[in-house]
Write a protein that holds these residues in place. Sequence first.
Motif, PDB file in Angstrom:
ATOM      1  N   UNK A 166       1.277  -0.926   0.502  1.00  0.00           N
ATOM      2  CA  UNK A 166      -0.342  -0.363  -0.269  1.00  0.00           C
ATOM      3  C   UNK A 166       1.294   0.481  -0.202  1.00  0.00           C
ATOM      4  N   UNK A 167       0.938   2.281  -0.740  1.00  0.00           N
ATOM      5  CA  UNK A 167       0.888   3.550  -1.310  1.00  0.00           C
ATOM      6  C   UNK A 167       0.185   4.883  -0.693  1.00  0.00           C
ATOM      7  N   UNK A 168       1.292   5.482  -0.347  1.00  0.00           N
ATOM      8  CA  UNK A 168       0.622   7.010  -0.066  1.00  0.00           C
ATOM      9  C   UNK A 168       1.955   7.937  -1.050  1.00  0.00           C
ATOM     10  N   UNK A 169       1.511   8.583  -2.523  1.00  0.00           N
ATOM     11  CA  UNK A 169       2.187   9.548  -2.696  1.00  0.00           C
ATOM     12  C   UNK A 169       1.867  11.047  -3.398  1.00  0.00           C
ATOM     13  N   UNK A 170       2.647  11.428  -3.744  1.00  0.00           N
ATOM     14  CA  UNK A 170       2.219  13.263  -4.301  1.00  0.00           C
ATOM     15  C   UNK A 170       2.780  13.259  -5.867  1.00  0.00           C
ATOM     16  N   UNK A 171       2.731  13.505  -6.601  1.00  0.00           N
ATOM     17  CA  UNK A 171       3.017  14.850  -8.090  1.00  0.00           C
ATOM     18  C   UNK A 171       3.326  16.308  -8.328  1.00  0.00           C
ATOM     19  N   UNK A 172       4.077  16.145  -8.642  1.00  0.00           N
ATOM     20  CA  UNK A 172       4.094  17.653  -8.827  1.00  0.00           C
ATOM     21  C   UNK A 172       4.233  17.837 -10.282  1.00  0.00           C
ATOM     22  N   UNK A 173       3.181  18.318 -11.525  1.00  0.00           N
ATOM     23  CA  UNK A 173       3.214  18.174 -12.687  1.00  0.00           C
ATOM     24  C   UNK A 173       3.396  19.620 -13.538  1.00  0.00           C
ATOM     25  N   UNK A 174       4.504  19.815 -13.988  1.00  0.00           N
ATOM     26  CA  UNK A 174       4.867  21.669 -14.590  1.00  0.00           C
ATOM     27  C   UNK A 174       4.176  21.173 -15.978  1.00  0.00           C
ATOM     28  N   UNK A 175       2.763  21.881 -17.357  1.00  0.00           N
ATOM     29  CA  UNK A 175       3.226  21.284 -18.181  1.00  0.00           C
ATOM     30  C   UNK A 175       3.597  22.175 -19.332  1.00  0.00           C
ATOM     31  N   UNK A 176       4.324  21.711 -20.212  1.00  0.00           N
ATOM     32  CA  UNK A 176       4.840  23.742 -20.942  1.00  0.00           C
ATOM     33  C   UNK A 176       3.852  24.215 -22.018  1.00  0.00           C
ATOM     34  N   UNK A 177       2.870  24.525 -21.247  1.00  0.00           N
ATOM     35  CA  UNK A 177       1.724  25.148 -21.450  1.00  0.00           C
ATOM     36  C   UNK A 177       0.928  26.452 -21.105  1.00  0.00           C
ATOM     37  N   UNK A 178       0.816  26.943 -21.264  1.00  0.00           N
ATOM     38  CA  UNK A 178       0.039  28.514 -20.289  1.00  0.00           C
ATOM     39  C   UNK A 178      -1.678  27.997 -20.491  1.00  0.00           C
ATOM     40  N   UNK A 179      -2.133  27.617 -21.424  1.00  0.00           N
ATOM     41  CA  UNK A 179      -3.462  26.896 -21.589  1.00  0.00           C
ATOM     42  C   UNK A 179      -4.436  25.812 -21.437  1.00  0.00           C
ATOM     43  N   UNK A 180      -3.778  25.572 -20.061  1.00  0.00           N
ATOM     44  CA  UNK A 180      -4.257  24.174 -19.581  1.00  0.00           C
ATOM     45  C   UNK A 180      -5.552  24.519 -18.900  1.00  0.00           C
ATOM     46  N   UNK A 181      -6.150  25.585 -18.663  1.00  0.00           N
ATOM     47  CA  UNK A 181      -7.210  25.846 -18.050  1.00  0.00           C
ATOM     48  C   UNK A 181      -7.600  27.204 -18.605  1.00  0.00           C
ATOM     49  N   UNK A 182      -7.682  27.117 -20.098  1.00  0.00           N
ATOM     50  CA  UNK A 182      -8.544  27.148 -21.094  1.00  0.00           C
ATOM     51  C   UNK A 182      -8.022  29.832 -20.761  1.00  0.00           C
ATOM     52  N   UNK A 183      -7.263  30.027 -20.628  1.00  0.00           N
ATOM     53  CA  UNK A 183      -6.554  31.076 -20.111  1.00  0.00           C
ATOM     54  C   UNK A 183      -5.126  30.978 -20.222  1.00  0.00           C
ATOM     55  N   UNK A 184      -4.891  32.028 -21.194  1.00  0.00           N
ATOM     56  CA  UNK A 184      -3.378  32.929 -20.947  1.00  0.00           C
ATOM     57  C   UNK A 184      -2.894  33.898 -20.250  1.00  0.00           C
ATOM     58  N   UNK A 185      -2.654  33.791 -19.689  1.00  0.00           N
ATOM     59  CA  UNK A 185      -2.053  34.774 -18.619  1.00  0.00           C
ATOM     60  C   UNK A 185      -0.954  34.233 -17.962  1.00  0.00           C
ATOM     61  N   UNK A 186      -0.919  35.284 -17.735  1.00  0.00           N
ATOM     62  CA  UNK A 186       0.284  35.399 -16.551  1.00  0.00           C
ATOM     63  C   UNK A 186       2.192  34.919 -17.107  1.00  0.00           C
ATOM     64  N   UNK A 187       3.464  35.117 -16.364  1.00  0.00           N
ATOM     65  CA  UNK A 187       4.271  34.436 -17.269  1.00  0.00           C
ATOM     66  C   UNK A 187       5.528  33.586 -16.985  1.00  0.00           C
TER      67      UNK A 187
END
Length: 233
Positions: A166-187
Amino acid sequence: MIARPSFLKAFGVLVLCLMPLIVFAQDETSKEQSEAKVKDVYKTEFYDLRGTNVFDVALGTSVINGDFVDPMFEIYSHFGYKRHITPHLGIDIGYHKFNLAYIDIYNEGFMSFDINLELAILPHSKVSPFVFAGAGLNASNHFKETANKFQGGGGLEYIVSETFGVKLYTDYNYVFSDELDGLEAGDSDDTYFRIAVGLNFYFGGASQKAKKLKGQATVIDSNLLNDEYYGKK
């Protein structure tokens, strides 16, 4: 707007976190190999508890870190296959299905296909922390949008019975896109986190253990013959 780390900063932190653990694993593996050469004894606890092949499933939650406020936790599921190259090191290939959402604004289904290099800290023990890092492909439902990504994370595994953990885990994901949420904003590009509880089903340990023990017996027999030969001399 939610403050997000830049790609270089996130990648640098990931590398700094993994390097000591990779060095530790290399040292431990070298130590075990040296002890085996001296004592003609191989550790087999890994093959008794786990195995060289793993099927795993997991269920948990995912949350986005993007351009809107009020992100919400959504459902996440996973299944995959892992192959241990050594007791410490394995290659993991997985399929992940999850949703990313903001309260009253956005809710979209996604999937990712990931390949990771995984490091088990204490592979010969029932309880072992582990860390992993790798790359993958992120896609919205029906592959309407796709983007490359990298990910890293860690967790803790407990072996409940032979070949079952049995395992418990977490991960961090960096996507090479700023449109994951449908909005391109920020730096910076969009990111998301996942956390889950999973089950590991190991197999292939018995055959590997038999090979190790057979090789050990051959080495011991050879050493005994050498001792007898040089003793007569």
